[in-house]
Design an enzyme around this catalytic site. Sequence first.
Site, PDB file in Angstrom:
ATOM      1  CG  ASN A 165      -4.581  52.563  -2.890  1.00  0.00           C
ATOM      2  OD1 ASN A 165      -4.530  52.881  -4.064  1.00  0.00           O
ATOM      3  ND2 ASN A 165      -5.296  51.537  -2.478  1.00  0.00           N
ATOM      4  CE1 TYR A 183     -16.883  47.828  -9.451  1.00  0.00           C
ATOM      5  CE2 TYR A 183     -14.998  47.779  -7.992  1.00  0.00           C
ATOM      6  CZ  TYR A 183     -16.349  47.913  -8.193  1.00  0.00           C
ATOM      7  OH  TYR A 183     -17.170  48.158  -7.127  1.00  0.00           O
ATOM      8  CG  ASP A 195     -16.923  45.867 -13.958  1.00  0.00           C
ATOM      9  OD1 ASP A 195     -17.894  46.581 -13.699  1.00  0.00           O
ATOM     10  OD2 ASP A 195     -16.402  45.098 -13.140  1.00  0.00           O
ATOM     11  CB  CYS A 232      -6.843  41.207  -5.213  1.00  0.00           C
ATOM     12  SG  CYS A 232      -5.713  42.632  -5.242  1.00  0.00           S
TER      13      CYS A 232
HETATM   14  P1  AMP Z   1     -20.391  39.410  -8.371  1.00  0.00           P
HETATM   15  O1  AMP Z   1     -21.820  39.814  -8.253  1.00  0.00           O
HETATM   16  O2  AMP Z   1     -19.862  38.881  -7.056  1.00  0.00           O
HETATM   17  O3  AMP Z   1     -20.072  38.502  -9.499  1.00  0.00           O
HETATM   18  O4  AMP Z   1     -19.544  40.750  -8.601  1.00  0.00           O
HETATM   19  C1  AMP Z   1     -19.523  41.362  -9.852  1.00  0.00           C
HETATM   20  C2  AMP Z   1     -20.048  42.756  -9.759  1.00  0.00           C
HETATM   21  O5  AMP Z   1     -19.407  43.462  -8.701  1.00  0.00           O
HETATM   22  C3  AMP Z   1     -19.784  43.503 -11.034  1.00  0.00           C
HETATM   23  O6  AMP Z   1     -20.966  44.178 -11.373  1.00  0.00           O
HETATM   24  C4  AMP Z   1     -18.666  44.492 -10.698  1.00  0.00           C
HETATM   25  O7  AMP Z   1     -18.915  45.756 -11.270  1.00  0.00           O
HETATM   26  C5  AMP Z   1     -18.663  44.574  -9.194  1.00  0.00           C
HETATM   27  N1  AMP Z   1     -17.320  44.431  -8.608  1.00  0.00           N
HETATM   28  C6  AMP Z   1     -16.230  43.886  -9.143  1.00  0.00           C
HETATM   29  N2  AMP Z   1     -15.185  43.935  -8.297  1.00  0.00           N
HETATM   30  C7  AMP Z   1     -15.622  44.531  -7.177  1.00  0.00           C
HETATM   31  C8  AMP Z   1     -15.000  44.895  -5.934  1.00  0.00           C
HETATM   32  N3  AMP Z   1     -13.731  44.634  -5.690  1.00  0.00           N
HETATM   33  N4  AMP Z   1     -15.780  45.515  -5.009  1.00  0.00           N
HETATM   34  C9  AMP Z   1     -17.082  45.762  -5.258  1.00  0.00           C
HETATM   35  N5  AMP Z   1     -17.716  45.448  -6.413  1.00  0.00           N
HETATM   36  C10 AMP Z   1     -17.001  44.845  -7.369  1.00  0.00           C
END
Ligand code: AMP
Length: 491
Positions: free
Chosen positions: A115, A258, A367, A403
């Site tokens: 990981n 998250y 989040d 990231c």
């Molecule tokens: P976005 O719609 O692209 O702004 O992504 C934000 C949403 O995706 C939030 O509701 C987060 O809970 C979720 N999120 C944040 N980081 C990730 C990630 N790495 N992979 C999948 N979902 C994510």
Amino acid sequence: MSDGRYADGPTEKCGVVGVSLADRDAARPLYYALYALQHRGQESAGIVTHDGFQQYSHVGMGLVGDAFTEEDLEGVNGSTGIGHVRYPTAGSLDSSCAQPFSVSFKSGSLGLSHNGNLVNTDEVRAELAAVGHAFTSDGDTEVIAHDLARNLLQEDLIRAVKRTMGRIHGSYSLTIMHDDTVMGLRDPQGNRPLCIGEIDGGYILASESAAIDVLDGDLVRDVRPGELVILGPDGAGFDSYQLVDAEHTAHCFFEYVYFARPDSRIDGDLVYDVRRELGRRLWEESPVETDVVLPVPDSGRAFASGYAEAAKADGVDVEFAEGLMKNRYVGRTFIMPTQDARERAVRLKLNPISDVVTDRTVTVIDDSIVRGTTSSQLVRLLRDVGAEEVHMRIGAPPIVAPCYMGIDMATREELIAADEDVGAIREAIDADSLSYLSIDAIAGALGESRADLCLGCVTGEYPYDIEGEATDREVSRPQVGDARAEATGDD
Ligand code: AMP
């Protein structure tokens, strides 16, 4: 500047586990533990075991429940083993990257579950290829396996691992099998989590303590940054070797925000408590009085309850309500290939309960905002069902950079905060107000100094030496050729 996503092979945001048991097959506890870690990866799942004579392996695509049949589980024999769940990243839907990675060398059989993400994979791979190592994938895990196998030909296990640590640079929490010995290894800055637990008849290493809980075990402690833990044979205890000491850690704050399960305890903190504390700080930093506070399920829940609790403590009578229902059968919106598909997925995934929202002022708590798809869709949905005002509160700072350490976070071009300020984002998502949490609030809630966290995605400065990017501390990549000499210090 690089766009980040596949700087050095695919990013891998995964779950790892390893067990050593007395007189009991490892397969089933590993299988249950992988179920508990399913949120860390849904692309593939696998188990590698050893019965003292030979290695067994089964790796399948999809969810844990789909990757194994009863027969598959019966086919992985022995009382020691490791397991892995792999996260889907666009472009990596490829069974050659599924793990655990297993291979037999002159120095014995090796299995690896990883990981994290190395940032000097290409250098190490090129050097190994030059001395005859042949690679079957473009992943970093295979590179670690080959390097370790090479070192094992020359010296004992602990020195070999230490030498490999001197060559690889980046984020890694690993469970490793060398013949029937199971080990856990965490990179010197402890970027990704890894913990040790005691279970019936033996010991377990796992990405998150929730995997220990499902086996009715007890969390012993976290694996320390730079530490190698070797589980005793037949489930008898474990030995610890602190192989590298770094001045600072680089714990990933996004695990708490998250990624990790709220019921996991990481580096001493219960993720649920951290999220609630972040919610309380969100209220302190940017309170807005509305009729109702709605979490975006699932990860927004703990933030929203902390936020509403802090509001109440300040004498503000706000209702906390589950006003957004989630369809849990829709996959993560992230992996949708086009913006159109992503928007459709948000609509399928989240549906407002109009009675909670109509003719009321609403605070929505999520989040994080990555591309902005979820927030803009949500604001529109809530307005469509008659919300009077929609205020967004976000439990993380703006994500301004990719990231490289194993969380799939999109490229700079896709990150809405990469070149827009908060005002412009508020406009883009059409919210009445928008506030993010500060970096200091994150550090405060975790009780850690900023210098001990990896904040790369919110500052653009990384705790590792990444080509084309800035760093927030004194770090340098190992010079691969020279590191062989340097790494042979005392244990
Ligand atoms: P976005 O719609 O692209 O702004 O992504 C934000 C949403 O995706 C939030 O509701 C987060 O809970 C979720 N999120 C944040 N980081 C990730 C990630 N790495 N992979 C999948 N979902 C994510």
